[in-house]
Scaffold this motif. Structure first.
Motif, mmCIF file in Angstrom:
data_model
loop_
_atom_site.group_PDB
_atom_site.id
_atom_site.type_symbol
_atom_site.label_atom_id
_atom_site.label_comp_id
_atom_site.label_asym_id
_atom_site.label_seq_id
_atom_site.Cartn_x
_atom_site.Cartn_y
_atom_site.Cartn_z
ATOM 1 N N CYS A 214 0.828 -1.211 0.000
ATOM 2 C CA CYS A 214 0.000 0.000 0.000
ATOM 3 C C CYS A 214 0.860 1.257 0.000
ATOM 4 O O CYS A 214 1.697 1.447 0.873
ATOM 5 N N THR B 235 -0.202 4.351 0.314
ATOM 6 C CA THR B 235 -0.814 5.523 0.947
ATOM 7 C C THR B 235 -0.790 5.431 2.471
ATOM 8 O O THR B 235 0.269 5.511 3.071
ATOM 9 N N ILE B 236 -1.947 5.225 3.098
ATOM 10 C CA ILE B 236 -2.011 5.401 4.547
ATOM 11 C C ILE B 236 -1.579 4.194 5.374
ATOM 12 O O ILE B 236 -1.334 4.328 6.567
ATOM 13 N N SER C 204 -7.586 4.551 -7.308
ATOM 14 C CA SER C 204 -6.851 4.811 -6.067
ATOM 15 C C SER C 204 -5.417 4.314 -6.177
ATOM 16 O O SER C 204 -5.165 3.299 -6.833
ATOM 17 N N PRO C 205 -4.487 4.986 -5.509
ATOM 18 C CA PRO C 205 -3.104 4.512 -5.525
ATOM 19 C C PRO C 205 -3.018 3.101 -4.953
ATOM 20 O O PRO C 205 -3.566 2.832 -3.890
ATOM 21 N N ASP D 299 -9.345 1.350 -2.437
ATOM 22 C CA ASP D 299 -9.786 2.475 -1.633
ATOM 23 C C ASP D 299 -10.181 1.905 -0.278
ATOM 24 O O ASP D 299 -10.959 0.960 -0.204
ATOM 25 N N THR E 78 -4.557 6.744 11.334
ATOM 26 C CA THR E 78 -3.451 7.541 10.799
ATOM 27 C C THR E 78 -3.069 8.658 11.775
ATOM 28 O O THR E 78 -2.112 9.365 11.545
ATOM 29 N N ASN F 145 2.773 15.749 2.273
ATOM 30 C CA ASN F 145 1.881 15.279 1.218
ATOM 31 C C ASN F 145 2.425 14.109 0.407
ATOM 32 O O ASN F 145 1.659 13.302 -0.102
ATOM 33 N N ASN G 276 3.405 9.549 4.712
ATOM 34 C CA ASN G 276 2.616 8.341 4.942
ATOM 35 C C ASN G 276 3.514 7.142 5.201
ATOM 36 O O ASN G 276 3.163 6.257 5.968
ATOM 37 N N CYS G 277 4.633 7.094 4.527
ATOM 38 C CA CYS G 277 5.536 5.953 4.707
ATOM 39 C C CYS G 277 6.693 6.266 5.659
ATOM 40 O O CYS G 277 7.021 5.473 6.527
ATOM 41 N N ASN H 4 7.359 9.595 -7.822
ATOM 42 C CA ASN H 4 6.632 10.840 -7.516
ATOM 43 C C ASN H 4 6.772 11.786 -8.704
ATOM 44 O O ASN H 4 7.471 12.798 -8.625
#
Lengths: 187, 138
Positions: free
Chosen positions: A60, A62-63, A142-143, A147, A168, B33, B37-38, B92
Motif C-alpha cells: 500500500c 498511501t495510509i 486509487s493509488p 480504496d 493515521t 503530502n 505516509n511511509c 513521484n
C-alpha cells in the motif's frame, strides 16, 4: 463529562433490533481466513477476547504504513495482556499471499497469536469490512488499486463493535487506548 | 522618533522569529503530502519495512542520487544503518525540480539531521540523469 463517576462505559455501535423485548445488537458474523502462518482463523480464535481489527495491504503506497505504525503501538502496549488481540485483514488477496504476509510479519517482528495478518476470499474480506463499518473496495483510480479507510475498530467479547479511531492519527489512537482500557475494565 | 524606533525594533524581532521557525516550510508541506505516509512525521520509517530518514546513513551518503530516487522511486533492496530494506518506493512524477529541492533541504535538516543544503542547480543537474527514464517502481 465532568459529572461522570466510575469507569467510562463504551456505547454499543450499529443498528439494533428488538426481539421479544430483548435488544439484539450488531455483531460480527462468522468468518474464515488464513493467517501468516497458514493457520485457519475463525471467530473461535477470538472467543473471550477483545480485539482490534483493521484493513491494509502490504504494498500500500498511501495510509497503511501510518496505520500499521499505530497498530504497532497497540501491539507493544498489550503485548503481554492475553485479553487483547489484533486482526489485520489484507484487502489485496491476489498479491498478499500467506508467504508475503509472513515476510511482512517477520519484518514487523510480531508474534502470530497476538497479531494476525489474514487473507482469504476477496468477497469475504471486502464483505466483512462492511460489518466492521469500515470501507474497503477495489478502485483502479486509487493509488495501489484499493480504496480503504484507516480505521481501527474495537470489538468486545460478544463480537460487538464498541469503539473506533482514525489509525493515521496518533492522538486519535491515544484516545482509542483509553477506550480499550475502559472495555477491559468492563469485562 | 523614539516611537518609530520601538516599532521598527519590534518588527525586526518579529521577522527574525517568524523566519527562524519557518526555514523549511515548503519542504515540510511537500514532505507531509508526498513522503510522510511511509517515512512518518518523525522520519523514523516503519520497522524493517520502510527505512528511516532521520539519522540515516543512506540519506547522508547518497546525496548525489537523491533527486532521481525521489522522483522515480526504487524497486531494489537497500541497506540503511546496517539493515536490509526490500519494499519498493513509488515514483513521484508530480514533483518538479523546485519541489524536490525543498523536500531534500527539509529532510536533510530535520529530526536532528545535519546533512547540508542542496542547491537548485545541483537538483537540475541530477534530474538530467533521469529526466526521460520510465518509473522504476509502481
Amino acid at each position: 463529562m465532568a459529572c461522570q463517576s466510575g469507569p467510562r462505559v463504551l456505547p454499543i455501535l450499529g443498528e439494533r433490533d428488538f426481539v421479544n423485548g430483548d435488544t439484539v445488537y450488531h455483531t460480527i458474523p462468522d468468518f474464515e481466513f488464513i493467517d501468516q502462518d497458514s493457520n485457519k482463523v475463525t471467530k473461535a480464535d477470538f472467543k473471550g477476547k477483545i480485539y482490534i481489527a483493521d484493513f491494509f495491504f502490504t504494498h500500500c503506497p498511501t495510509i497503511c504504513p501510518k496505520v500499521t505504525k499505530q497498530m504497532m503501538r497497540l501491539y507493544d502496549k498489550y503485548k503481554s495482556d492475553d485479553r487483547v488481540l489484533l486482526l489485520a485483514h489484507s484487502i489485496d488477496v491476489r498479491n498478499d499471499t500467506v508467504g508475503r504476509l509472513k515476510e511482512y510479519a517477520d519484518k514487523l517482528e510480531i508474534k502470530t497469536p497476538k497479531w494476525r495478518l489474514v487473507t482469504g476470499k476477496k468477497e469475504d474480506i471486502l464483505g466483512i469490512a462492511n460489518q466492521y463499518f469500515s470501507i474497503a473496495k477495489e478502485d483502479s483510480e486509487s493509488p495501489g488499486g484499493f480504496d480503504h479507510s484507516g480505521k481501527l475498530i474495537l470489538t468486545d467479547k460478544q463480537f460487538r463493535i464498541r469503539a473506533f479511531c482514525d489509525g493515521t492519527d496518533p492522538v486519535s489512537v491515544d484516545n482509542f487506548m483509553k477506550d480499550i482500557d475502559a472495555l477491559l475494565l468492563e469485562n | 522618533m523614539h516611537y518609530y524606533l520601538k516599532i521598527s525594533f519590534f518588527l525586526l524581532l518579529l521577522s527574525i522569529f517568524s523566519c527562524k521557525t519557518d526555514t523549511y516550510h515548503q519542504g515540510k508541506i511537500l514532505y507531509e503530502n508526498f513522503c510522510q505516509n511511509c517515512h512518518m512525521e518523525d522520519g523514523t520509517g516503519l520497522k524493517n519495512i520502510i527505512p528511516p530518514l532521520a539519522n540515516s546513513d543512506y540519506l547522508k551518503n547518497n546525496q548525489k542520487s537523491l533527486v532521481c530516487l525521489i522522483r522515480h522511486g526504487i524497486n531494489d533492496s537497500m541497506i540503511v544503518n546496517g539493515k536490509l530494506y526490500k519494499q519498493a518506493m513509488p515514483a513521484n512524477l508530480k514533483l518538479k525540480e523546485g519541489d524536490i529541492t525543498n523536500i531534500i533541504n527539509y529532510i536533510n535538516n530535520s529530526w536532528g539531521n545535519n546533512y547540508g543544503i542542496i542547491q537548485y542547480s545541483e537538483v537540475i543537474r541530477q534530474y538530467e540523469n533521469c529526466r526521460n527514464l520510465p518509473n522504476l517502481a509502481k
